[in-house]
Scaffold this motif. Structure first.
Motif, PDB file in Angstrom:
ATOM      1  N   ASP A 140      93.013  55.185  23.109  1.00  0.00           N
ATOM      2  CA  ASP A 140      94.195  55.683  23.810  1.00  0.00           C
ATOM      3  C   ASP A 140      94.843  54.564  24.625  1.00  0.00           C
ATOM      4  O   ASP A 140      94.314  53.456  24.729  1.00  0.00           O
ATOM      5  N   LYS A 141      96.000  54.864  25.187  1.00  0.00           N
ATOM      6  CA  LYS A 141      96.758  53.850  25.923  1.00  0.00           C
ATOM      7  C   LYS A 141      95.975  53.269  27.091  1.00  0.00           C
ATOM      8  O   LYS A 141      96.018  52.069  27.350  1.00  0.00           O
ATOM      9  N   GLU A 142      95.263  54.124  27.808  1.00  0.00           N
ATOM     10  CA  GLU A 142      94.523  53.648  28.976  1.00  0.00           C
ATOM     11  C   GLU A 142      93.430  52.652  28.588  1.00  0.00           C
ATOM     12  O   GLU A 142      93.227  51.650  29.265  1.00  0.00           O
ATOM     13  N   THR A 143      92.744  52.913  27.476  1.00  0.00           N
ATOM     14  CA  THR A 143      91.673  51.987  27.096  1.00  0.00           C
ATOM     15  C   THR A 143      92.228  50.652  26.635  1.00  0.00           C
ATOM     16  O   THR A 143      91.656  49.610  26.937  1.00  0.00           O
ATOM     17  N   TRP A 144      93.365  50.661  25.914  1.00  0.00           N
ATOM     18  CA  TRP A 144      93.950  49.385  25.501  1.00  0.00           C
ATOM     19  C   TRP A 144      94.465  48.614  26.708  1.00  0.00           C
ATOM     20  O   TRP A 144      94.350  47.392  26.773  1.00  0.00           O
ATOM     21  N   THR A 145      95.001  49.319  27.685  1.00  0.00           N
ATOM     22  CA  THR A 145      95.490  48.668  28.896  1.00  0.00           C
ATOM     23  C   THR A 145      94.357  47.983  29.650  1.00  0.00           C
ATOM     24  O   THR A 145      94.571  46.981  30.329  1.00  0.00           O
ATOM     25  N   SER A 146      93.133  48.466  29.487  1.00  0.00           N
ATOM     26  CA  SER A 146      91.989  47.879  30.194  1.00  0.00           C
ATOM     27  C   SER A 146      91.733  46.429  29.797  1.00  0.00           C
ATOM     28  O   SER A 146      91.004  45.722  30.490  1.00  0.00           O
ATOM     29  N   ALA A 147      92.335  45.977  28.721  1.00  0.00           N
ATOM     30  CA  ALA A 147      92.220  44.561  28.342  1.00  0.00           C
ATOM     31  C   ALA A 147      93.022  43.680  29.289  1.00  0.00           C
ATOM     32  O   ALA A 147      92.772  42.476  29.389  1.00  0.00           O
ATOM     33  N   LEU A 148      93.986  44.286  30.006  1.00  0.00           N
ATOM     34  CA  LEU A 148      94.867  43.537  30.904  1.00  0.00           C
ATOM     35  C   LEU A 148      94.650  43.852  32.376  1.00  0.00           C
ATOM     36  O   LEU A 148      94.867  43.002  33.235  1.00  0.00           O
ATOM     37  N   ALA A 149      94.261  45.093  32.662  1.00  0.00           N
ATOM     38  CA  ALA A 149      94.196  45.534  34.056  1.00  0.00           C
ATOM     39  C   ALA A 149      93.179  46.661  34.219  1.00  0.00           C
ATOM     40  O   ALA A 149      92.861  47.370  33.262  1.00  0.00           O
ATOM     41  N   LYS A 150      92.751  46.832  35.448  1.00  0.00           N
ATOM     42  CA  LYS A 150      91.817  47.904  35.789  1.00  0.00           C
ATOM     43  C   LYS A 150      92.590  49.013  36.493  1.00  0.00           C
ATOM     44  O   LYS A 150      93.384  48.758  37.397  1.00  0.00           O
ATOM     45  N   LEU A 151      92.322  50.238  36.081  1.00  0.00           N
ATOM     46  CA  LEU A 151      92.972  51.395  36.683  1.00  0.00           C
ATOM     47  C   LEU A 151      92.215  51.819  37.936  1.00  0.00           C
ATOM     48  O   LEU A 151      90.998  52.008  37.903  1.00  0.00           O
ATOM     49  N   ASP A 152      92.943  51.964  39.045  1.00  0.00           N
ATOM     50  CA  ASP A 152      92.380  52.519  40.270  1.00  0.00           C
ATOM     51  C   ASP A 152      92.580  54.030  40.188  1.00  0.00           C
ATOM     52  O   ASP A 152      93.712  54.515  40.269  1.00  0.00           O
ATOM     53  N   GLU A 153      91.500  54.761  39.991  1.00  0.00           N
ATOM     54  CA  GLU A 153      91.564  56.215  39.786  1.00  0.00           C
ATOM     55  C   GLU A 153      92.219  56.941  40.964  1.00  0.00           C
ATOM     56  O   GLU A 153      92.926  57.928  40.772  1.00  0.00           O
ATOM     57  N   GLU A 154      92.004  56.459  42.168  1.00  0.00           N
ATOM     58  CA  GLU A 154      92.537  57.126  43.365  1.00  0.00           C
ATOM     59  C   GLU A 154      94.048  56.979  43.492  1.00  0.00           C
ATOM     60  O   GLU A 154      94.751  57.936  43.800  1.00  0.00           O
TER      61      GLU A 154
END
Length: 174
Positions: A140-154
């Protein structure tokens, strides 16, 4: 003399019976070259060099889904970027603590909704992950984005990996 061309692990090998040249696929920049005694020897030497380079980079990663500065520099240096993609990356790099929400990324690129930013960042992340052989869990989009940046869940903000930021600095992107 006939030239054999082959793509191997994100690299283009051009070889014949006496030599080989290795390029990053999609680039005109020569990475290395070898003298050889046969086409098979040229291909073997080239692939061994690429394998060694790839293994060193994998060993230097701080996490399996995050590339090295050298890897990001390589892929960002050859990736064709639209104006919007470049604006988004530069804004993200310049943001305080390299953190931006998808809505802020969309605004930086001139889009009205964050859906466009999510899609374009994920596409870039996928290109980067595939070229660098990053270990991405999911599609999904979020997992591919993890190659560039980390998502802050909060907060929902994305924090650009320091390796991406340093690669951008090396390439004078932003």
């Amino acid at each position: 003399m006939k030239i054999h061309e082959e793509v191997y692990e994100g690299h283009l090998i051009r070889a014949n019976d006496t030599a080989a040249m290795v390029f990053i696929d999609g680039s005109k920049n020569l990475e290395t070259k070898f003298r050889a005694i046969s086409l098979e020897d040229a291909l073997t030497q080239s692939k061994a060099w690429i394998d060694e380079k790839t293994q060193e980079r994998k060993a230097d990663r701080r996490q399996a889904h995050i590339g090295t500065v050298e890897g990001y520099t390589e892929i960002l240096g050859i990736t064709k970027m639209s104006k919007a993609r470049r604006l988004m990356l530069v804004a993200h790099r310049r943001a305080e603590d390299r953190k931006m929400t998808p809505a802020e990324l969309a605004e930086a690129a001139g889009w009205k909704t964050q859906a466009s930013a999510n899609t374009h960042y994920a596409k870039l992340g996928k290109e980067v992950a595939e070229h660098l052989g990053l270990e991405i869990d999911g599609t999904d989009k979020e997992t591919w984005t993890s190659a560039l940046a980390k998502l802050d869940e909060e907060t929902g903000a994305l924090q650009m990996h320091e390796e991406v930021a340093e690669a951008m600095d090396r390439l004078n992107i932003g």
